[in-house]
Design a protein around this motif. Structure first.
Motif, mmCIF file in Angstrom:
data_model
loop_
_atom_site.group_PDB
_atom_site.id
_atom_site.type_symbol
_atom_site.label_atom_id
_atom_site.label_comp_id
_atom_site.label_asym_id
_atom_site.label_seq_id
_atom_site.Cartn_x
_atom_site.Cartn_y
_atom_site.Cartn_z
ATOM 1 N N THR A 1 0.866 -1.179 0.000
ATOM 2 C CA THR A 1 0.000 0.000 0.000
ATOM 3 C C THR A 1 0.904 1.231 0.000
ATOM 4 O O THR A 1 1.826 1.324 0.807
ATOM 5 C CB THR A 1 -0.919 0.036 1.231
ATOM 6 N N VAL A 2 0.629 2.156 -0.913
ATOM 7 C CA VAL A 2 1.442 3.366 -1.056
ATOM 8 C C VAL A 2 0.642 4.566 -0.560
ATOM 9 O O VAL A 2 -0.551 4.695 -0.842
ATOM 10 C CB VAL A 2 1.847 3.588 -2.530
ATOM 11 N N VAL A 3 1.305 5.439 0.181
ATOM 12 C CA VAL A 3 0.684 6.669 0.679
ATOM 13 C C VAL A 3 1.560 7.842 0.236
ATOM 14 O O VAL A 3 2.771 7.837 0.471
ATOM 15 C CB VAL A 3 0.564 6.660 2.219
ATOM 16 N N ILE A 4 0.957 8.821 -0.430
ATOM 17 C CA ILE A 4 1.702 9.975 -0.937
ATOM 18 C C ILE A 4 1.104 11.260 -0.372
ATOM 19 O O ILE A 4 -0.115 11.462 -0.391
ATOM 20 C CB ILE A 4 1.683 10.027 -2.474
ATOM 21 N N ALA A 5 1.967 12.123 0.123
ATOM 22 C CA ALA A 5 1.524 13.390 0.708
ATOM 23 C C ALA A 5 0.804 14.242 -0.330
ATOM 24 O O ALA A 5 1.113 14.191 -1.523
ATOM 25 C CB ALA A 5 2.726 14.150 1.269
ATOM 26 N N GLY A 6 -0.134 15.033 0.146
ATOM 27 C CA GLY A 6 -0.829 15.953 -0.741
ATOM 28 C C GLY A 6 0.094 17.079 -1.194
ATOM 29 O O GLY A 6 1.139 17.344 -0.582
ATOM 30 N N ALA A 7 -0.305 17.740 -2.259
ATOM 31 C CA ALA A 7 0.489 18.847 -2.792
ATOM 32 C C ALA A 7 0.459 20.027 -1.824
ATOM 33 O O ALA A 7 -0.579 20.337 -1.229
ATOM 34 C CB ALA A 7 -0.057 19.276 -4.147
ATOM 35 N N GLU A 8 1.597 20.653 -1.657
ATOM 36 C CA GLU A 8 1.671 21.848 -0.812
ATOM 37 C C GLU A 8 0.997 23.009 -1.536
ATOM 38 O O GLU A 8 1.161 23.168 -2.745
ATOM 39 C CB GLU A 8 3.125 22.205 -0.521
ATOM 40 N N PRO A 9 0.230 23.827 -0.816
ATOM 41 C CA PRO A 9 -0.391 24.981 -1.470
ATOM 42 C C PRO A 9 0.666 25.918 -2.023
ATOM 43 O O PRO A 9 1.700 26.163 -1.385
ATOM 44 C CB PRO A 9 -1.199 25.647 -0.350
ATOM 45 N N CYS A 10 0.416 26.431 -3.216
ATOM 46 C CA CYS A 10 1.384 27.304 -3.885
ATOM 47 C C CYS A 10 0.904 28.755 -3.796
ATOM 48 O O CYS A 10 -0.148 29.099 -4.329
ATOM 49 C CB CYS A 10 1.534 26.883 -5.348
ATOM 50 N N THR A 11 1.662 29.558 -3.086
ATOM 51 C CA THR A 11 1.309 30.977 -2.940
ATOM 52 C C THR A 11 1.892 31.768 -4.106
ATOM 53 O O THR A 11 3.101 31.736 -4.333
ATOM 54 C CB THR A 11 1.863 31.536 -1.620
ATOM 55 N N PRO A 12 1.060 32.471 -4.873
ATOM 56 C CA PRO A 12 1.573 33.220 -6.021
ATOM 57 C C PRO A 12 2.411 34.420 -5.590
ATOM 58 O O PRO A 12 2.279 34.924 -4.470
ATOM 59 C CB PRO A 12 0.298 33.683 -6.730
ATOM 60 N N ALA A 13 3.290 34.853 -6.466
ATOM 61 C CA ALA A 13 4.102 36.046 -6.206
ATOM 62 C C ALA A 13 3.207 37.281 -6.309
ATOM 63 O O ALA A 13 2.246 37.302 -7.079
ATOM 64 C CB ALA A 13 5.246 36.125 -7.215
ATOM 65 N N ALA A 14 3.549 38.302 -5.535
ATOM 66 C CA ALA A 14 2.751 39.530 -5.543
ATOM 67 C C ALA A 14 2.664 40.121 -6.947
ATOM 68 O O ALA A 14 1.610 40.628 -7.363
ATOM 69 C CB ALA A 14 3.357 40.541 -4.567
ATOM 70 N N GLU A 15 3.773 40.032 -7.709
ATOM 71 C CA GLU A 15 3.791 40.606 -9.063
ATOM 72 C C GLU A 15 2.753 39.953 -9.976
ATOM 73 O O GLU A 15 2.241 40.586 -10.904
ATOM 74 C CB GLU A 15 5.189 40.448 -9.675
ATOM 75 N N ASP A 16 2.441 38.691 -9.694
ATOM 76 C CA ASP A 16 1.494 37.977 -10.546
ATOM 77 C C ASP A 16 0.049 38.374 -10.276
ATOM 78 O O ASP A 16 -0.850 37.988 -11.029
ATOM 79 C CB ASP A 16 1.645 36.452 -10.345
ATOM 80 N N LEU A 17 -0.171 39.131 -9.208
ATOM 81 C CA LEU A 17 -1.536 39.492 -8.824
ATOM 82 C C LEU A 17 -1.867 40.955 -9.122
ATOM 83 O O LEU A 17 -2.972 41.410 -8.835
ATOM 84 C CB LEU A 17 -1.737 39.219 -7.326
ATOM 85 N N VAL A 18 -0.906 41.659 -9.706
ATOM 86 C CA VAL A 18 -1.121 43.078 -10.004
ATOM 87 C C VAL A 18 -2.317 43.273 -10.923
ATOM 88 O O VAL A 18 -3.151 44.168 -10.713
ATOM 89 C CB VAL A 18 0.149 43.699 -10.625
ATOM 90 N N GLU A 19 -2.429 42.435 -11.932
ATOM 91 C CA GLU A 19 -3.519 42.598 -12.902
ATOM 92 C C GLU A 19 -4.873 42.395 -12.241
ATOM 93 O O GLU A 19 -5.855 43.061 -12.593
ATOM 94 C CB GLU A 19 -3.335 41.616 -14.062
ATOM 95 N N ALA A 20 -4.962 41.474 -11.275
ATOM 96 C CA ALA A 20 -6.225 41.243 -10.578
ATOM 97 C C ALA A 20 -6.644 42.490 -9.802
ATOM 98 O O ALA A 20 -7.828 42.850 -9.763
ATOM 99 C CB ALA A 20 -6.084 40.056 -9.626
ATOM 100 N N VAL A 21 -5.655 43.159 -9.192
ATOM 101 C CA VAL A 21 -5.953 44.397 -8.471
ATOM 102 C C VAL A 21 -6.414 45.461 -9.462
ATOM 103 O O VAL A 21 -7.398 46.184 -9.220
ATOM 104 C CB VAL A 21 -4.712 44.896 -7.695
ATOM 105 N N ARG A 22 -5.736 45.571 -10.587
ATOM 106 C CA ARG A 22 -6.093 46.577 -11.598
ATOM 107 C C ARG A 22 -7.523 46.374 -12.100
ATOM 108 O O ARG A 22 -8.255 47.350 -12.314
ATOM 109 C CB ARG A 22 -5.116 46.499 -12.770
#
Length: 284
Positions: free
Chosen positions: A225-246
Motif C-alpha cells: 500500500t502506497v501513501v503519498i503526501a498531498g500537494a503543498e499549497p502554492c502561494t503566487p508572487a505579488a507581481e502575478d496578482l497586479v492585474e487582478a488588483v487593476r
C-alpha cells in the motif's frame, strides 16, 4: 421505491484480517458460523480463516471473485430475497473496496434489500495511520495502473491534489510506479510504502519519493500500500496578482480596498502586493 421486505434476509459485508487471523472480530466469527451462504473471493482462504478461528462453516460456501461476481450476483440477491443471510468476504479487508462486492451491493440496494457490514481491518486506513502523513483529509485511488502511460496519467491527477493519496500496487511494479512518481510529482514529495501489514514481515518505509524509488529498485515482496503526501499549497508572487488588483480598480474599487481583497484571497502580504502595484505603475 417500495419499503424493504422485512421477511428478507440480508447481505452482510465482513471485513477480514489483512494477515493475522487474531484481528478477526467476534462478530465475523459468528457470521461465518451462522450465515446461510458464505460468498468468498477465495474459498480456500476463507476455509483456512474459519479453521484458524475454530469456526465450522455450516452454510453453503460459493466463490465470488472478480471474474464471476456479475454472474453470481443474481443468485446471491435471490438468496437474500428468500430470507437467507449471505455473508460476503474477500481475501483481506472490506469487500467492495478494490475487491469484489460493489456489484452485489448495488443490486441489493436497487431492490431495497437489507445490506449491512461487520467493520474491521482495512489496509487503506492502516497504511494511512502508519504513514506519518496528514490524515485529516485523504483520497483512496484503488490500484495503480499496470501500463506506464496510464500510470503516469494516474499520478498526474495527484500533482495538485491537496489530500493525502492512498493506493495499492503490485510488488513487481512498485519500483516502476515510484520511478514514474518521481518524474511526475517530483523527487521531494513525501510518501510511505507499507507492505505485509499485520504479517510477520511487516515493514513501513517513509521518506521522499526519490528515496523510496531507490529502495524499491532493489526489489520488494508482499502486499503493498502506497501513501503519498498531498500537494503543498502554492502561494503566487505579488507581481502575478497586479492585474487582478487593476481589474477591481477599473470596476470602481479603491486601490487599497482592492489590494486588501486580492491579498486576503490569495494568501499574500497586503503590503507587498500594494508595493508591486505601485512599482508596476511607475514602470509604465
Amino acid at each position: 421505491m417500495a419499503p424493504a421486505d422485512r421477511s428478507a434476509g440480508a447481505l452482510v459485508l465482513g471485513a477480514t484480517p489483512l494477515g493475522d487471523a487474531r484481528d478477526a472480530s467476534s462478530r465475523l466469527a459468528e457470521a461465518l458460523a451462522t450465515a446461510d451462504v458464505v460468498a468468498a473471493e477465495d474459498t480456500r482462504r476463507t476455509r483456512a480463516l474459519a479453521a484458524a478461528l475454530g469456526v465450522t462453516l455450516a452454510g453453503k460456501v460459493v466463490s465470488c471473485y472478480d471474474a464471476v461476481e456479475r454472474a453470481r450476483a443474481a443468485t446471491l440477491v435471490e438468496a437474500v430475497r428468500a430470507g437467507q443471510t449471505v455473508l460476503l468476504v474477500t481475501d483481506a479487508g472490506m469487500p467492495s473496496v478494490s475487491d469484489p462486492g460493489y456489484r452485489l451491493v448495488a443490486e441489493c440496494v436497487a431492490e431495497d434489500l437489507p445490506v449491512t457490514c461487520l467493520p474491521g481491518p482495512s489496509a487503506v486506513t492502516a497504511a494511512l495511520a502508519l504513514s506519518g502523513l496528514a490524515t485529516d483529509r485523504f483520497c483512496f485511488e484503488g490500484f495503480a495502473p499496470r501500463k506506464q502511460g496510464e500510470r503516469e496519467r494516474f499520478l498526474a491527477a495527484l500533482l495538485e491534489e491537496p489530500r493525502t493519496a492512498v493506493f495499492f500496487d503490485s510488488p513487481h511494479r512498485l519500483a516502476s510506479t515510484l520511478a514514474d512518481a518521481v518524474r511526475v510529482l517530483g523527487a521531494h514529495r513525501r510518501a510511505a510504502v507499507c507492505r505485509e501489514l499485520t504479517k510477520p514481515y511487516e515493514e513501513v518505509r517513509r521518506g521522499t519519493l526519490g528515496e523510496l524509488a531507490a529502495w524499491a529498485g532493489e526489489g520488494v515482496r508482499g502486499e503493498v500500500t502506497v501513501v503519498i503526501a498531498g500537494a503543498e499549497p502554492c502561494t503566487p508572487a505579488a507581481e502575478d496578482l497586479v492585474e487582478a488588483v487593476r481589474r477591481r480598480v477599473a470596476e470602481g474599487e479603491r486601490l487599497k480596498a482592492a489590494t486588501a481583497a486580492v491579498a486576503a484571497a490569495e494568501g499574500v502580504s497586503k503590503r507587498e502586493l500594494y508595493e508591486a502595484v505601485l512599482a508596476a505603475r511607475e514602470g509604465e
